[in-house]
Design an enzyme around this catalytic site. Structure first.
Site, PDB file in Angstrom:
ATOM      1  N   GLU A 144     -10.200 -11.318   4.684  1.00 41.14           N
ATOM      2  CA  GLU A 144     -10.869 -10.087   4.237  1.00 41.14           C
ATOM      3  C   GLU A 144      -9.961  -9.418   3.144  1.00 41.14           C
ATOM      4  O   GLU A 144     -10.530  -8.949   2.401  1.00 41.14           O
ATOM      5  CB  GLU A 144     -11.330  -8.993   5.047  1.00 41.14           C
ATOM      6  N   HIS A 188     -20.167  -6.414  16.252  1.00 41.44           N
ATOM      7  CA  HIS A 188     -21.268  -6.147  15.115  1.00 41.44           C
ATOM      8  C   HIS A 188     -22.050  -5.068  15.279  1.00 41.44           C
ATOM      9  O   HIS A 188     -23.354  -5.050  15.001  1.00 41.44           O
ATOM     10  CB  HIS A 188     -22.194  -7.553  15.535  1.00 41.44           C
TER      11      HIS A 188
END
Lengths: 334, 400, 455
Positions: free
Chosen positions: A67, A136
């Site tokens: 990321e 999530h």
């Protein structure tokens, strides 16, 4: 807001995002999309489905699982004059990129006094209610809305999604575009087919009322409207303000609404302590103190580190329509 | 308050709107006879209430301090509605009376906070919007009933009360109402006016006078006079008036049930406007005075009126009243006759106007109206018409 | 390989022999390290050059065999010694001395070269240096040194709060700056690259306005000194965050490749040895390697990350050893040899420009001064070590070389220095006289429009 007059089509959020990204890729060859699984897989929610075939691998880039590098590389592309749209697969994974977003992207224009800018869009699905458990389901806007130099947008409805994403792509500064994953395929609404932009930083009154103002954003907007409908039958008229934009935030609309109703209820999924609602409450207390007929109320997510996997835990964390309606009743009658 | 409270009587006594009459369901609280915070004895009247049947003063059920006035003056409330709270002290009737100046607020500020614990717990903190609205509307916290949870005052409550108040008390402006207490003089004037209008059937007429010669004469006098005191227009008018009265004594008369009293003299009353009120000094035997003397007497009386040195004798006995309404620019007025007289004559402002002369030419003249209200019981149109024509002739043919 | 035996090795060889004989080598003090300066022609004629490297693959050619121990034999033995030295923990100060070669640089295929095999000789050699180029290189090195000196002096005078210098890096930065193609290449430097910045055209006045944090500074006085930004000359805004810029460099290289512009260009990304421990560094090289981007990663390895020495920074001897993990060639070069650096960087940039992909260059040097004016290196390293390294100072070395080649005389060099001092001091005072930023300047350029978080 003037909309392009012409064809409309029925769209959910995924389709709205896809349409807008497609428009941007076609209109401006500087636009590229990079992220994990955005190419061949077409994004884990199928948002960029078909893009790789249409635009090629030099514009739709499947990045390695890193990321920090995704965002760092995107920053470099932006500094070199491209218009990258970086995707973080789930907002929960954004933490390694925090250094790049807050330490670099937010400061590029400022530290070089305008010599270099960072016209970057970072898209990330966030929010709970999908049995996503710890990694999530998280909401991240509170971590970033504090940072000058960043812009943050969190629309809920397809029309807002389309207009704000188009504006974010054109924006010369880094924009964190947050998409609540539970709204992706939640509802289809009529939106214009032709491209249009909604300026960043403006809230929208989704329902007018007189007795109290509810400020909310994200998935909860759907629930707030349902709760407002319910209490309307009991004679309580609720004005619902969709924040849409977290930074910059629309103070004008909130204060105008308060001038009418004198009571404020802030509802958001993120934790209460230090959440976006805290800043709204502080602003209202500073600037609209004498308008208030009742204490400001915040109905927010609990201050626990995560939404659990068990549905009972998730249901306890998330705020139901009943709870929202009850809060509206209490505030209207106190 | 310095008295120790008897715990048994620490709860405030709530006084409700009494049912004054069998079928009475509501009453108007006409006015409060006591201010909030004042001490009332048991059975002492503290409020005046009006119903369809009767107006009454309500005596206090207990001795104590009138802590809260729950209803505004003029409000219509159903019977049984709480209208006041009294914080009783000691045992009824035996409690030492606290001196008024210790407890009564000397200014018209909002009442001091309640002294009982229960009253405090009943009151909630006011929200900022409510505080500001109270200030804007000039309301007091205790004048507004709370409809929020646990009796909290909400903004809607304040606005409702303010709207109700606006309906009850018609005023020109929607800004804050001021309540000026009546002085004795004002009360007297009010009563007098009411009585005069009630008993005397007023008729009104006016006449237009060419006062050019009057103006010219005055200008000449001003030019000649070196020491400054020149008879004013009003003085001249008064002399003309008094002179004309000799021809029309009925204007100077008075109607009584026994008959029409026609006095042998003219006691001329004239109005002097003072800052707070109106005084009407009387020049006794004005008919005996020549013009200069009358002028001097009028001037002196005016001065005495202004400095407050008028005697009581100077204020009574008038037989006719003259008023210089024109001094403030008025060109027409409809004066109220002083009770005990039959007429009041006013002199209006002298205004230059274009008029048509005898030979159909247009000329500019100083024109003046003279208005006259008469008691139609004894004066008919013919008399007042003749009187005014004669007065007009006198003024128009003044010797310059 | 060309050998220039300019010195004889006697004393150390003698020491070495006793060391080898003992075989249990560790003696903390006096330090067991073998370290010596360069071609020091002492009166006794027994000076020498020996270089140790942990991977023991770079010790050869410099020892003159004495007393029967052949070069190769010595090399083998010293390999074993260095291996054992390496086993010991703590107290052993070792140095990553670069091997001495003709130009102090390993060529492809030579022993010690790590990374992918490429064609040899390389098709990407840079253009050869003219005499003027060589003089220019010296001038750039002198400018770098003198500006650094002034920076430190201004700080010690109390005129500026902070300065950082790159003393010891002059050769690397001058050489790399010459290889940089102005007008097309992009430089993404780190905070010690003042020489590189000046070398690619950064105006001196802007260097000083940054030192004094004046309003006319290109960054409005917002950044630390040496955190330059100059879009027109291709210098990317420097960030204080270590390694933050590496992924930006990769992104810029991607944009270059994506654009396929007329003049082929490359990105030169420069950083220190400490940066190579950051995760983002590895992510950046990984990304660049996957896409074969036109980028050169230049690691200026001066052996110290503030107070953390190299052996605490990484478990390997050479940063360049990592290149293989990211699919690119790794080149080690003597950072004190300006021409060697020029050749290495130039070759790598040419490769990148012509689609040959990225390169990782490790230029080994030494940081003669503290990290910044706020650091005191006396707390973590000995004066003896610093002084020993000072003897390898690239500037006197290059001066001597130019004098030997008859390109300059000592007087020329002195004149050059004096002229530079004059220019520097004049510019310094000009910058010092400029106005500081105003309070209203605070909110400029947060966003393109208003800085307010509320609308």
């Amino acid at each position: 807001m003037d909309l392009a007059i012409g064809e409309t089509m029925l769209c959910n959020n995924v389709e709205a995002i896809r349409m807008t990204l497609h428009d941007a890729l076609v209109a401006d060859e500087r636009v590229v999309i990079l992220g994990e699984d955005v190419g061949a897989r077409g994004n884990v929610f199928l948002i960029t489905k078909g893009f790789l075939e249409e635009f090629g691998s030099s514009r739709i880039i499947d990045t390695p699982l890193a990321e920090a590098a995704i965002i760092g590389t995107a920053i470099g592309m932006a500094m070199a004059g491209m218009r990258p749209i970086a995707e973080i697969q789930f907002a929960d994974f954004i933490y390694p990129a925090f250094n790049q977003i807050v330490g670099e992207a937010a400061k590029t224009r400022y530290r070089s006094d305008g010599d270099y800018t960072c016209p970057l869009v970072i898209r990330a699905p966030y929010g709970g209610g999908v049995r996503g458990a710890l990694s999530h389901s998280v909401s991240i806007e509170a971590l970033f809305y504090h940072v000058p130099g960043l812009k943050i947008v969190a629309p809920a409805f397809p029309q807002d999604v389309r207009g704000l994403l188009a504006a974010a792509i054109k924006d010369p500064d880094p924009v964190l575009f947050l998409e609540h994953k539970k709204t992706y395929r939640l509802a289809r609404m009529e939106i214009p087919r032709a491209p249009f932009e909604i300026p960043l930083g403006r809230a929208d009154v989704k329902r007018t009322g007189e007795h109290l103002t509810v400020v909310a954003y994200g998935f909860y907007l759907y629930q707030v409207l349902e709760a407002a409908q319910r209490v309307a039958e009991e004679g309580i008229s609720v004005e619902v303000v969709d924040l849409r934009s977290i930074r910059p935030m629309d103070r004008t609309t909130i204060l105008a609404s308060l001038q009418k109703t004198h009571r404020l209820l802030i509802i958001h999924e993120d934790h209460r302590f230090g959440g976006v609602g805290a800043e709204i409450a502080a602003m209202v207390a500073e600037e609209a103190f004498y308008m208030l007929d009742a204490p400001i109320r915040r109905l927010c997510g609990p201050d626990v580190p995560a939404i659990g996997y068990a549905s009972a835990l998730e249901d306890a964390y998330l705020i139901s329509v009943d709870r929202m309606a009850e809060a509206m009743r209490e505030l209207a009658r106190c | 308050m310095s008295e120790p409270k008897d715990p048994a009587t620490s709860l405030p006594t709530i006084v409700t709107m009494p049912q004054l009459g069998e079928t009475v369901t509501e009453g108007i609280l006409v006015r409060w006879l006591k201010q909030a915070g004042e001490y009332v004895d048991k059975y002492e009247s503290f409020a005046e209430v009006a119903t369809d049947k009767v107006n009454a003063e309500i005596p206090a059920p207990v001795a104590g301090h009138l802590t809260t006035l729950l209803v505004t003056e003029g409000a219509l409330v159903p019977t049984g509605t709480p209208i006041a709270e009294i914080a009783a002290i000691g045992t009824n009737g035996v409690a030492p009376r606290v001196r008024k100046d210790e407890t009564t607020p000397t200014t018209t500020t909002p009442p001091s906070p309640p002294t009982s614990v229960a009253a405090e717990t009943q009151r909630h903190a006011l929200s900022p919007a409510v505080r500001r609205a109270l200030q804007e509307y000039g309301l007091r916290e205790d004048e507004v009933g709370g409809s929020g949870s646990e009796g909290r005052i909400t903004l809607a409550d304040v606005e409702r009360t303010a709207a109700a108040r606006r309906e009850n008390v018609p005023t020109e402006s929607t800004e804050e109402h001021r309540l000026i207490p009546l002085t004795r003089a004002r009360r007297a004037i009010a009563e007098h006016m009411v009585q005069a209008k009630r008993t005397i059937p007023h008729a009104w007429t006016m006449i237009e006078v060419d006062a050019s010669r009057l103006v010219m004469r005055r200008q000449r006098q001003r030019a000649q006079q070196s020491n400054g005191t020149v008879p004013t227009y009003f003085h001249a008018f008064c002399y003309a008036l008094v002179s004309t009265l000799a021809e029309y004594p009925m204007m100077n008369a008075r109607f009584t049930d026994e008959g029409i009293e026609v006095p042998p003299h003219v006691h001329l009353a004239f109005a002097v406007a003072l800052p707070e009120n109106l005084v009407v000094p009387v020049i006794h035997h004005a008919d005996r005075l020549d013009e200069n003397a009358l002028a001097r007497a009028l001037a002196a009386a005016t001065e005495r009126a202004r400095t407050g040195h008028l005697t009581a004798a100077e204020l009574i006995g008038g037989t006719i009243t003259a008023n210089n309404t024109g001094a403030n620019g008025s060109i027409l007025s409809a004066p109220i006759i002083h009770a005990g007289q039959a007429a009041i004559v006013t002199m209006e402002s002298i205004v230059k106007r274009p008029i048509v002369t005898a030979d159909d030419a247009i000329a500019i003249r100083s024109m003046m109206h003279i208005c006259c209200s008469i008691d139609h019981r004894l004066i008919d149109g013919a008399i007042v018409g003749g009187f005014l024509s004669s007065l007009k002739r006198r003024i128009e043919h003044l010797e310059i | 390989m060309q050998i220039r035996p300019t010195c004889t090795a006697a004393y150390i060889h003698y020491r070495l022999r006793s060391l080898l004989a003992a075989k249990n080598i560790y003696t903390p003090s006096p330090p067991a390290r073998i370290n010596a300066s360069s071609r020091d022609r002492s009166a006794s004629g027994l000076s020498f050059s020996v270089f140790f490297a942990f991977q023991n693959s770079s010790l050869f050619g410099a020892l003159v065999p004495i007393k029967g121990l052949s070069v190769t034999g010595l090399a083998t033995e010293t390999e074993a010694v260095s291996h054992e030295l390496r086993q010991e923990q703590g107290g052993v100060r070792t140095f990553h001395q670069p091997p001495l070669s003709a130009r102090g640089r390993l060529r492809y295929g030579e022993r010690g070269y790590t990374g992918m095999n490429t064609l040899s000789p390389s098709p990407f050699l840079p253009y050869s240096l003219s005499d003027d180029d060589l003089r220019e290189l010296l001038r750039r090195m002198l400018l770098h040194r003198q500006i650094d000196t002034r920076g430190f002096q201004l700080n010690r005078q109390g005129r500026i709060p902070f300065a950082l210098g790159g003393e010891g890096h002059e050769a690397i930065q001058a050489g790399a700056s010459l290889a940089f193609r102005r007008g097309s290449d992009i430089l993404v430097p780190y905070y010690r690259d003042i020489g590189l910045a000046l070398g690619i055209g950064f105006p001196m006045i802007d260097a000083f306005t940054a030192l004094f944090a004046k309003r006319t500074d290109r960054c409005g006085g917002r950044q630390f000194p040496s955190h330059f930004s100059h879009r027109e000359i291709g210098l990317v805004s420097v960030s204080s965050i270590i390694t933050g810029h590496c992924s930006h460099a990769v992104g810029i290289a991607f944009a270059m490749a994506h654009r396929r512009q007329q003049d082929p260009a490359a990105v030169l990304c420069s950083f220190g040895d400490g940066a190579t421990s950051q995760g983002e560094w590895h992510e950046s090289l990984n990304f660049a390697g996957i896409h074969r981007l036109p980028i050169v990663f230049l690691c200026q390895n001066n052996g110290w990350a503030i107070s953390v020495p190299l052996e605490r920074q990484m478990p390997i001897a050479n940063v360049a050893d990592r290149a293989a993990g990211y699919g690119m060639p790794g080149v080690i070069v003597d950072g004190f040899d300006v021409v060697a650096v020029y050749e290495a960087v130039g070759e790598a940039l040419n490769r990148a420009r012509n689609g040959g992909g990225p390169t990782l260059i490790e230029a080994k040097c030494y940081r003669f001064l503290s990290h910044t004016t706020d650091d005191d290196d006396r707390t973590y390293r000995s004066r003896a070590e610093v002084e020993a390294q000072r003897l390898r100072d690239p500037i006197p070395r290059f001066e001597r070389e130019l004098i030997a080649r008859r390109l300059l005389t000592a007087e020329h060099i002195d004149a050059m220095k004096a002229a530079l001092w004059e220019e520097i001091d004049a510019t310094l005072e000009e910058a010092a006289g400029m106005p500081p930023p105003e309070a209203a300047d605070l909110v400029r350029n947060v966003y393109e429009g208003s800085h307010e978080p509320w609308i």
